[in-house]
Design an enzyme around this catalytic site. Structure first.
Site, PDB file in Angstrom:
ATOM      1  N   HIS A  19      31.744   2.059  28.146  1.00  8.86           N
ATOM      2  CA  HIS A  19      33.098   2.503  27.796  1.00  8.86           C
ATOM      3  C   HIS A  19      33.606   1.732  26.571  1.00  8.86           C
ATOM      4  CE1 HIS A  19      33.378   3.299  32.345  1.00  8.86           C
ATOM      5  NE2 HIS A  19      33.549   4.490  31.805  1.00  8.86           N
ATOM      6  N   LYS A  43      36.576  11.786  43.032  1.00  7.79           N
ATOM      7  CA  LYS A  43      35.702  10.928  43.841  1.00  7.79           C
ATOM      8  C   LYS A  43      36.499   9.715  44.335  1.00  7.79           C
ATOM      9  CE  LYS A  43      34.274   9.567  39.248  1.00  7.79           C
ATOM     10  NZ  LYS A  43      33.359   9.821  38.169  1.00  7.79           N
ATOM     11  N   ARG A  94      26.391  10.169  26.812  1.00  2.00           N
ATOM     12  CA  ARG A  94      25.253   9.259  26.938  1.00  2.00           C
ATOM     13  C   ARG A  94      23.943   9.993  26.722  1.00  2.00           C
ATOM     14  NH1 ARG A  94      27.394   7.262  32.617  1.00  2.00           N
ATOM     15  NH2 ARG A  94      27.644   9.496  32.600  1.00  2.00           N
ATOM     16  N   SER A 132      29.414   3.344  35.682  1.00  2.00           N
ATOM     17  CA  SER A 132      30.137   2.471  36.623  1.00  2.00           C
ATOM     18  C   SER A 132      29.426   2.472  37.979  1.00  2.00           C
ATOM     19  CB  SER A 132      31.580   2.941  36.802  1.00  2.00           C
ATOM     20  OG  SER A 132      32.255   2.932  35.578  1.00  2.00           O
TER      21      SER A 132
HETATM   22  O1  PNS Z   1      35.269   9.001  34.296  1.00  2.00           O
HETATM   23  P1  PNS Z   1      35.251  10.409  34.797  1.00  2.00           P
HETATM   24  O2  PNS Z   1      35.323  10.413  36.306  1.00  2.00           O
HETATM   25  O3  PNS Z   1      34.087  11.199  34.271  1.00  2.00           O
HETATM   26  O4  PNS Z   1      36.570  11.140  34.251  1.00  2.00           O
HETATM   27  C1  PNS Z   1      36.883  12.493  34.527  1.00  2.00           C
HETATM   28  C2  PNS Z   1      38.364  12.759  34.231  1.00  2.00           C
HETATM   29  C3  PNS Z   1      39.224  11.826  35.058  1.00  2.00           C
HETATM   30  C4  PNS Z   1      38.633  12.526  32.755  1.00  2.00           C
HETATM   31  C5  PNS Z   1      38.707  14.243  34.581  1.00  2.00           C
HETATM   32  O5  PNS Z   1      38.232  14.534  35.859  1.00  2.00           O
HETATM   33  C6  PNS Z   1      40.215  14.529  34.526  1.00  2.00           C
HETATM   34  O6  PNS Z   1      40.852  14.474  33.488  1.00  2.00           O
HETATM   35  N1  PNS Z   1      40.815  14.812  35.667  1.00  2.00           N
HETATM   36  C7  PNS Z   1      42.239  15.103  35.758  1.00  2.00           C
HETATM   37  C8  PNS Z   1      42.472  16.548  36.183  1.00  2.00           C
HETATM   38  C9  PNS Z   1      42.278  17.530  35.040  1.00  2.00           C
HETATM   39  O7  PNS Z   1      42.942  17.465  34.023  1.00  2.00           O
HETATM   40  N2  PNS Z   1      41.339  18.469  35.227  1.00  2.00           N
HETATM   41  C10 PNS Z   1      41.083  19.519  34.232  1.00  2.00           C
HETATM   42  C11 PNS Z   1      40.041  19.088  33.226  1.00  2.00           C
HETATM   43  S1  PNS Z   1      38.449  19.173  33.955  1.00  2.00           S
END
Ligand code: PNS
Length: 173
Positions: A19, A43, A94, A132
């Protein structure tokens, strides 16, 4: 229009050198960069939202990255982006395996709010395997995670995992 501000969203459970590598790259393009930590990810997380924010701030300070605001959000990312007046959404890539999920997320966000551009940064090769989840797994088995996270994150991980172990043993598991 020149895009000068961006939001880098994620679970950050916890922040890793992968990150941090993306933050360094994004900072070159976006003078105003916010890290947005999702409060209610799909999750379950090891750390609470307050802990993830604190750990992220400490990690940034430890590696000498300043001027990056750490915020939290619940609900849709695009609403958070609107609230904070940014123009772009930053994500790291990645490997090939990230692509489908990132593509789906970027297109969904574009349908919801076309004013935001999603911008992707390729991680350094060294971190192309890093996540992570892997860090948590290695640490939970007593492995040394110094190559993957800053010292302050390693300490937070070790403390949290010890706490979890103590909870499990007092529950007789
Ligand atoms: O680190 P991650 O778990 O890959 O991050 C994913 C994240 C949190 C960026 C994504 O799931 C998110 O923005 N969730 C909030 C809900 C949302 O906006 N969903 C629509 C876009 S998929």
């Amino acid at each position: 229009m020149t895009i000068t501000s961006a939001i880098y969203p994620g679970s950050f459970d916890p922040i890793t050198y992968g990150h941090i590598d993306i933050v360094r790259r994004a900072k070159k393009l976006f003078p105003r960069l916010l890290i947005a930590i999702v409060a209610n990810p799909n999750k379950s997380t090891l750390f609470t939202i307050e802990e993830r924010m604190k750990i992220t701030e400490a990690a940034l300070a430890e590696v000498g990255l300043d001027g990056i605001q750490v915020i939290s959000y619940a609900g849709l990312l695009v609403n958070c982006a609107k609230e904070h007046g940014v123009s772009a959404i930053v994500r790291g890539l990645r490997a090939n395996s990230d692509f489908d999920y990132e593509f789906q997320m970027a297109l969904t966000n574009r349908d919801l709010a076309p004013q935001f551009e999603s911008v992707f940064f390729m991680t350094a090769g060294t971190y192309s395997f890093l996540s992570s989840s892997i860090v948590k797994e290695v640490c939970s088995y007593g492995g040394d995670v110094s190559a993957f996270v800053p010292e302050s994150v390693k300490k937070a991980l070790e403390e949290k995992l010890a706490e979890k172990r103590a909870e499990r043993s007092s529950a007789g598991e």
